[in-house]
Write a protein that holds these residues in place. Structure first.
Motif, PDB file in Angstrom:
ATOM      1  N   SER A 167       0.841  -1.195   0.000  1.00 48.23           N
ATOM      2  CA  SER A 167       0.000   0.000   0.000  1.00 48.23           C
ATOM      3  C   SER A 167       0.879   1.248   0.000  1.00 48.23           C
ATOM      4  CB  SER A 167      -0.904  -0.008   1.230  1.00 48.23           C
ATOM      5  OG  SER A 167      -0.119   0.024   2.408  1.00 48.23           O
ATOM      6  N   LYS A 168       0.264   2.370  -0.407  1.00 50.74           N
ATOM      7  CA  LYS A 168       0.965   3.648  -0.426  1.00 50.74           C
ATOM      8  C   LYS A 168       0.418   4.543   0.679  1.00 50.74           C
ATOM      9  CE  LYS A 168       3.475   3.007  -4.184  1.00 50.74           C
ATOM     10  NZ  LYS A 168       4.950   2.988  -4.169  1.00 50.74           N
ATOM     11  N   LYS A 169       1.279   5.315   1.249  1.00 49.73           N
ATOM     12  CA  LYS A 169       0.872   6.246   2.290  1.00 49.73           C
ATOM     13  C   LYS A 169       1.466   7.616   1.994  1.00 49.73           C
ATOM     14  CE  LYS A 169       1.269   7.001   7.298  1.00 49.73           C
ATOM     15  NZ  LYS A 169       1.836   6.475   8.559  1.00 49.73           N
ATOM     16  N   THR A 170       0.616   8.645   2.007  1.00 48.70           N
ATOM     17  CA  THR A 170       1.105  10.010   1.784  1.00 48.70           C
ATOM     18  C   THR A 170       1.098  10.758   3.105  1.00 48.70           C
ATOM     19  OG1 THR A 170      -1.106  10.798   1.236  1.00 48.70           O
ATOM     20  CG2 THR A 170       0.289  10.052  -0.599  1.00 48.70           C
TER      21      THR A 170
ATOM     22  N   VAL B 180       5.360  10.632  -0.332  1.00 49.53           N
ATOM     23  CA  VAL B 180       4.737   9.329  -0.542  1.00 49.53           C
ATOM     24  C   VAL B 180       5.663   8.243  -0.007  1.00 49.53           C
ATOM     25  CG1 VAL B 180       3.805   7.713  -2.234  1.00 49.53           C
ATOM     26  CG2 VAL B 180       3.563  10.183  -2.605  1.00 49.53           C
ATOM     27  N   TYR B 181       5.099   7.361   0.818  1.00 51.96           N
ATOM     28  CA  TYR B 181       5.864   6.254   1.373  1.00 51.96           C
ATOM     29  C   TYR B 181       5.171   4.935   1.023  1.00 51.96           C
ATOM     30  CZ  TYR B 181       8.117   9.706   4.421  1.00 51.96           C
ATOM     31  OH  TYR B 181       8.802  10.784   4.904  1.00 51.96           O
ATOM     32  N   SER B 182       5.990   3.916   0.826  1.00 50.39           N
ATOM     33  CA  SER B 182       5.447   2.560   0.790  1.00 50.39           C
ATOM     34  C   SER B 182       5.335   2.099   2.226  1.00 50.39           C
ATOM     35  CB  SER B 182       6.381   1.624   0.002  1.00 50.39           C
ATOM     36  OG  SER B 182       6.419   2.010  -1.361  1.00 50.39           O
TER      37      SER B 182
END
Length: 358
Positions: free
Chosen positions: A3-6, A161-163
Motif C-alpha cells: 500500500s501507499k501512504k502520503t 509518498v511512502y510505501s
C-alpha cells in the motif's frame, strides 16, 4: 501489492527562556517617583527581544500603593505570539513564586499597548512585597523572574509518498503481565493477609529501589523466598505488582466513584511505600481530577502525609477558589483532619489566603 501512504506535516514549535532581573538597592529605587520605571537588560526568546519593566512606586497616581511589573516586547515592527509567567524569588528558599501569568499564548504587537503583559496596572501591594516573612527582599535585594514561551511560525512540509510497511508492536507490557499472571519462573512469594502472591525478584528490583534493597541489599529478606507484607490489602498489592510489570494501573471500571477514589488513595500509599514515583504521580493526577467538597479533606491529609506537593497545591487552590467552605467544614474528613493534624489545615488556609490576595 504494497500500500501507499502520503504524509504532510504542519509543525508548530515553541521556544522558552527565563530571565532573572536582580534589583540591588531596592529601597533606593523608591526615590524615582510615581510612574517612573527601571528596565532590565534585554533578553532574546524565540527570535524577539524582551525586557522586564519595574515601577517601584506604581504606574500612576491611582496605584501608588502597588509595585507594577511588566514584560515588554522590544523588537521593532514585530508581532509575537507568546505566553509568560512573572515570578518573585523567595530568597530564603531560592524558589520562585508565580504572581502573574498568561498561560495561553496571545499576540504581542510592538506598535501598541499589547506589547506589555499584563494589561492592567497593579502587580502586588507594596506592603505584601516588603513583608519579611514573604522572603522576597533580602539584604535590600529583589529578584524578579520572567519565563517567556514564544510560539514560532508554523511550517507546512511538502507531501511525501511512502510505501507502508506494517510493523508489529512488541507487546512488552502484555508479555510481562502474562508472566505475572502465569507465575512462570517466580522466585518469591508474598503473603498478604494470608493470601499468597508469586512474583519475580529481578523484575521487582529493576522497578522499585525498595524491592532492590530487600532482595539484593543487606536487608533480612535478601535470601527469603516467602515474605509477609503487613498493613496492605491483597487487591492493593496485586494492583501494585500489575503496575510494576505493565507500567499501567489495572482496570477498575467495575468500581463505583467512592470505591474508585478510595482505591486510588490506597495505591498512592503503596506507591510511596515502594518508591514507585511514576505510579505515585499517576495516582496524584487522578485524585486531583476527582477532587470535590467531599474528598478534599481526605485528599489533603493524604497529600501531606505522603509528600505530594503538587496534589497539596491543587487542594489549596480548591480551597481558595471554590467558595464552598461551609460544605467542606461539614464533611467527616474535615473533622478527622482537624483532630489528627490541625497544622495541615493552618498551612493550607494561610496559603489559600495568600492565593486570594495575589
Amino acid at each position: 501489492m504494497g500500500s501507499k501512504k502520503t504524509v504532510s506535516r504542519y509543525t508548530t514549535k515553541s521556544e522558552q527562556g527565563t530571565h532573572s532581573f536582580e534589583i540591588v538597592g531596592y529601597s533606593l529605587t523608591k526615590s524615582i517617583g510615581v510612574g517612573n520605571f527601571i528596565l532590565s537588560g534585554t533578553f532574546a526568546v524565540g527570535g524577539y527581544d524582551w525586557a522586564i519593566r519595574f515601577y517601584p512606586n506604581g504606574i500612576d497616581e491611582g496605584h501608588t500603593q502597588y509595585v507594577s511589573v511588566y514584560l515588554e516586547l522590544l523588537s521593532k515592527d514585530s508581532e509575537a505570539h507568546a505566553s509568560y509567567d512573572l515570578r518573585l524569588v523567595n530568597q530564603g528558599t531560592g524558589l520562585p513564586q508565580s504572581v502573574l501569568s498568561e498561560s495561553i499564548p496571545r499576540l504581542f504587537k510592538s506598535s501598541d499597548i499589547t506589547r506589555f503583559g499584563p494589561q492592567h496596572q497593579s502587580f502586588m501591594l507594596r506592603t505584601e512585597l516588603e513583608k519579611e516573612e514573604a522572603g522576597y527582599i533580602k539584604e535590600d535585594c529583589l529578584i524578579i523572574e520572567c519565563a517567556v514561551t514564544v510560539v514560532k511560525k508554523p511550517q507546512l512540509s511538502n507531501t511525501t509518498v511512502y510505501s507502508e510497511i506494517k510493523v508489529e508492536t512488541s507487546g512488552l507490557s502484555d508479555h510481562f503481565g502474562k508472566l505475572l499472571l502465569e507465575e512462570e519462573g517466580a522466585d518469591v512469594t508474598f503473603v498478604v493477609e494470608g493470601e499468597k502472591i508469586a512474583a519475580h525478584k529481578i523484575i521487582l528490583a529493576a522497578r522499585s529501589p525498595v524491592f532492590k534493597a530487600e532482595f539484593y541489599g543487606q536487608m533480612k529478606e535478601k535470601n527469603a523466598r516467602c515474605i509477609t507484607v503487613e498493613d496492605m490489602l491483597p487487591h492493593v498489592f496485586r494492583a501494585l505488582l500489575h503496575f510494576i510489570y505493565t507500567n499501567s494501573l489495572p482496570d477498575m471500571d467495575d468500581l463505583g466513584d467512592d470505591d474508585y477514589s478510595d482505591m486510588i488513595g490506597l495505591l498512592l500509599v503503596a506507591a510511596d511505600r515502594y518508591a514507585m514515583d511514576s505510579m505515585k504521580s499517576q495516582c496524584e493526577r487522578i485524585l486531583s481530577e476527582l477532587l470535590d467538597v467531599k474528598t478534599l479533606a481526605v485528599t489533603l491529609a493524604l497529600a501531606d502525609k505522603h509528600n505530594c506537593s503538587g496534589l497539596k497545591d491543587v487542594c489549596i487552590e480548591f480551597i481558595a477558589t471554590s467558595n464552598k467552605m461551609d460544605a467542606i467544614v461539614a464533611t467527616k474528613g474535615y473533622a478527622d483532619l482537624k483532630r489528627i493534624c490541625p497544622s495541615v489545615l493552618v498551612d493550607a488556609f494561610e496559603k489559600a489566603y495568600k492565593f486570594r490576595r495575589i
